[in-house]
Design a protein around this motif. Structure first.
Motif, PDB file in Angstrom:
ATOM      1  N   GLU A  14      -9.999 -10.861   0.004  1.00 30.47           N
ATOM      2  CA  GLU A  14      -8.521 -11.447   0.270  1.00 30.47           C
ATOM      3  C   GLU A  14      -8.009 -12.264  -0.987  1.00 30.47           C
ATOM      4  OE1 GLU A  14      -6.429 -11.727   2.119  1.00 30.47           O
ATOM      5  OE2 GLU A  14      -7.254 -10.851   4.229  1.00 30.47           O
ATOM      6  N   THR A  15      -8.905 -12.734  -1.298  1.00 30.47           N
ATOM      7  CA  THR A  15      -8.991 -13.581  -3.455  1.00 30.47           C
ATOM      8  C   THR A  15      -8.795 -12.566  -3.886  1.00 30.47           C
ATOM      9  OG1 THR A  15     -11.259 -13.561  -3.716  1.00 30.47           O
ATOM     10  CG2 THR A  15      -9.754 -15.464  -2.342  1.00 30.47           C
ATOM     11  N   GLU A  16      -8.911 -10.980  -3.971  1.00 32.13           N
ATOM     12  CA  GLU A  16      -8.605 -10.555  -5.075  1.00 32.13           C
ATOM     13  C   GLU A  16      -7.141  -9.624  -4.900  1.00 32.13           C
ATOM     14  OE1 GLU A  16     -12.261  -8.227  -6.216  1.00 32.13           O
ATOM     15  OE2 GLU A  16     -13.412  -9.841  -6.180  1.00 32.13           O
ATOM     16  N   ARG A  17      -6.441 -10.018  -3.746  1.00 35.43           N
ATOM     17  CA  ARG A  17      -5.035  -8.883  -2.965  1.00 35.43           C
ATOM     18  C   ARG A  17      -4.416  -9.351  -3.810  1.00 35.43           C
ATOM     19  NH1 ARG A  17      -6.368  -7.812   3.205  1.00 35.43           N
ATOM     20  NH2 ARG A  17      -8.282  -7.252   3.257  1.00 35.43           N
ATOM     21  N   PRO A  18      -3.312  -8.931  -4.635  1.00 37.09           N
ATOM     22  CA  PRO A  18      -2.569  -9.674  -5.816  1.00 37.09           C
ATOM     23  C   PRO A  18      -1.556  -9.956  -4.895  1.00 37.09           C
ATOM     24  CG  PRO A  18      -3.404  -7.547  -6.360  1.00 37.09           C
ATOM     25  CD  PRO A  18      -4.225  -7.791  -5.522  1.00 37.09           C
ATOM     26  N   LEU A  23       2.237 -13.825  -2.366  1.00 32.10           N
ATOM     27  CA  LEU A  23       2.949 -14.457  -1.130  1.00 32.10           C
ATOM     28  C   LEU A  23       2.014 -15.768  -0.728  1.00 32.10           C
ATOM     29  CD1 LEU A  23       3.267 -10.749   0.756  1.00 32.10           C
ATOM     30  CD2 LEU A  23       4.931 -12.461   0.095  1.00 32.10           C
ATOM     31  N   GLU A  24       1.222 -15.890  -1.195  1.00 33.71           N
ATOM     32  CA  GLU A  24       0.528 -17.102  -1.109  1.00 33.71           C
ATOM     33  C   GLU A  24       1.170 -18.515  -1.796  1.00 33.71           C
ATOM     34  OE1 GLU A  24      -3.935 -19.187   0.069  1.00 33.71           O
ATOM     35  OE2 GLU A  24      -3.431 -16.878  -0.414  1.00 33.71           O
ATOM     36  N   LEU A  36       0.377  -6.283 -12.820  1.00 36.56           N
ATOM     37  CA  LEU A  36      -0.026  -4.927 -13.103  1.00 36.56           C
ATOM     38  C   LEU A  36      -0.632  -4.076 -12.534  1.00 36.56           C
ATOM     39  CD1 LEU A  36       0.037  -2.503 -15.212  1.00 36.56           C
ATOM     40  CD2 LEU A  36      -2.102  -2.786 -16.385  1.00 36.56           C
ATOM     41  N   ALA A  37      -1.252  -4.724 -11.104  1.00 36.37           N
ATOM     42  CA  ALA A  37      -2.307  -4.178  -9.949  1.00 36.37           C
ATOM     43  C   ALA A  37      -1.140  -3.930  -8.926  1.00 36.37           C
ATOM     44  CB  ALA A  37      -2.915  -4.820  -9.294  1.00 36.37           C
ATOM     45  N   ILE A  38      -0.366  -4.842  -9.223  1.00 39.62           N
ATOM     46  CA  ILE A  38       0.553  -4.593  -7.797  1.00 39.62           C
ATOM     47  C   ILE A  38       2.306  -3.642  -8.103  1.00 39.62           C
ATOM     48  CG2 ILE A  38       3.007  -5.235  -7.119  1.00 39.62           C
ATOM     49  CD1 ILE A  38       1.612  -8.197  -7.068  1.00 39.62           C
ATOM     50  N   LEU A  39       2.212  -3.311  -9.604  1.00 38.09           N
ATOM     51  CA  LEU A  39       2.608  -2.078 -10.074  1.00 38.09           C
ATOM     52  C   LEU A  39       2.518  -0.721  -9.589  1.00 38.09           C
ATOM     53  CD1 LEU A  39       4.486  -3.442 -13.668  1.00 38.09           C
ATOM     54  CD2 LEU A  39       5.497  -3.344 -11.753  1.00 38.09           C
ATOM     55  N   LEU A  40       0.791  -0.695 -10.267  1.00 35.46           N
ATOM     56  CA  LEU A  40      -0.543   0.850  -9.967  1.00 35.46           C
ATOM     57  C   LEU A  40       0.019   0.673  -8.723  1.00 35.46           C
ATOM     58  CD1 LEU A  40      -3.084  -0.477 -12.603  1.00 35.46           C
ATOM     59  CD2 LEU A  40      -1.268   1.181 -13.040  1.00 35.46           C
ATOM     60  N   ARG A  41      -0.185  -0.075  -7.792  1.00 32.32           N
ATOM     61  CA  ARG A  41      -0.166  -0.282  -6.022  1.00 32.32           C
ATOM     62  C   ARG A  41      -1.750   0.438  -5.604  1.00 32.32           C
ATOM     63  NH1 ARG A  41       2.706   3.683  -3.502  1.00 32.32           N
ATOM     64  NH2 ARG A  41       2.645   2.249  -1.874  1.00 32.32           N
ATOM     65  N   THR A  42      -2.062   1.697  -6.402  1.00 31.27           N
ATOM     66  CA  THR A  42      -4.028   2.200  -5.755  1.00 31.27           C
ATOM     67  C   THR A  42      -4.570   2.103  -7.162  1.00 31.27           C
ATOM     68  OG1 THR A  42      -2.484   4.622  -5.882  1.00 31.27           O
ATOM     69  CG2 THR A  42      -2.862   3.044  -3.668  1.00 31.27           C
TER      70      THR A  42
END
Length: 229
Positions: A14-18, A23-24, A36-42
């Protein structure tokens, strides 16, 4: 494979889900790699998206990602052309937002003001850009004019190109700004000679050259502060 990619984010703690973290805790709580990970998505089957983002930043740094092309970025394992376009578009949008001016024209009161105005636009350019800030009698910025774009090491500037712009905007004064792609803003002898030539031409036209600011990577040098002008 597609299903595996879709599960990569869910398999992270959970702590590594950007996305969940944003949101939190809000977007400012995220690191550059998490954004950047959010832009990459997967990521890939063997490389979680957070690790992929960290590898990209380690390899290119943010400044490198601002200048890389989509086809070049897509050569990275785990990043296809669609992801590459998404990442670069996101970075460019952020860059343009940083350049957005308020409704009122900015006022240049110091070399720092000029540097701050142009830093985001010029610090990551891979070629020298020579820009003139055209000022009113009260030092409001009337316009920013690109006078020349040079090679990796030098730009070519002629007084007539500079002062044609100044005259067309009825500018009372100008501040010269250019970048050093090396990141080191210290002036060369050519920079100094050119500046003196432009100052003399401005004196003949009664258009003051108030300063020449060289932009490096997050730092600047002002000819006025150095006593060159």
């Amino acid at each position: 494979m597609t299903r595996d990619k879709q599960l990569m984010m869910k398999e992270l703690p959970e702590t590594e889900r950007p996305r969940e973290k944003m949101l939190e805790k809000g977007v400012k709580a995220l690191s550059n790699a998490e954004l950047l990970a959010i832009l990459l998505r997967t990521g890939t089957k063997n490389l979680p998206v957070n690790r992929l983002a960290e590898q990209l930043i380690t390899k290119y740094e943010l400044s490198g990602l601002a200048n890389i092309s989509p086809p070049e970025l897509s050569k990275t394992t785990g990043i296809g052309l669609v992801k590459a376009v998404t990442v670069i578009a996101g970075i460019e949008l952020g860059r343009r937002l940083s350049l957005k001016e308020p409704g009122e024209r900015p006022i240049i009161r110091s070399p720092r003001d000029a540097a701050d105005l142009m830093m985001a636009e010029l610090r990551y350019e891979t070629k020298e850009h020579f820009v003139a800030l055209l000022l009113s009698t009260k030092n409001h910025v009337i316009a920013r004019a690109i006078i020349s774009v040079g090679s990796l090491n030098a730009s070519i500037v002629h007084p007539r190109e500079l002062f044609r712009e100044a005259i067309s905007y009825s500018a009372a004064a100008v501040i010269l700004v250019h970048n050093h792609p090396s990141g080191d803003p210290m002036p060369s002898q050519e920079d100094i000679s050119l500046t003196k030539q432009l100052v003399e031409a401005g004196n003949l036209l009664a258009i003051s050259v108030l300063d020449h600011v060289i932009i490096g990577d997050g730092k600047y040098v002002s000819f006025k502060e150095k006593g060159i002008i």
